[in-house]
Design a protein around this motif. Sequence first.
Motif: not given
Length: 51
Positions: A34-43
Amino acid sequence: MASRFGKTLHPASLSRIMRTLDLSRQKTRPRHPRTDSARPSRLRKGGSLAR
């Protein structure tokens, strides 16, 4: 293996050969389903988001 080198090997044989060549089996890092795919680019590293 068979198409490239003309030999068939059992997976246990292949791991033994890799160990003699001082290589190890590489695996990808597991991810939560259930990982958000957009989250790593924000972090990403590099400071604050409000630049």
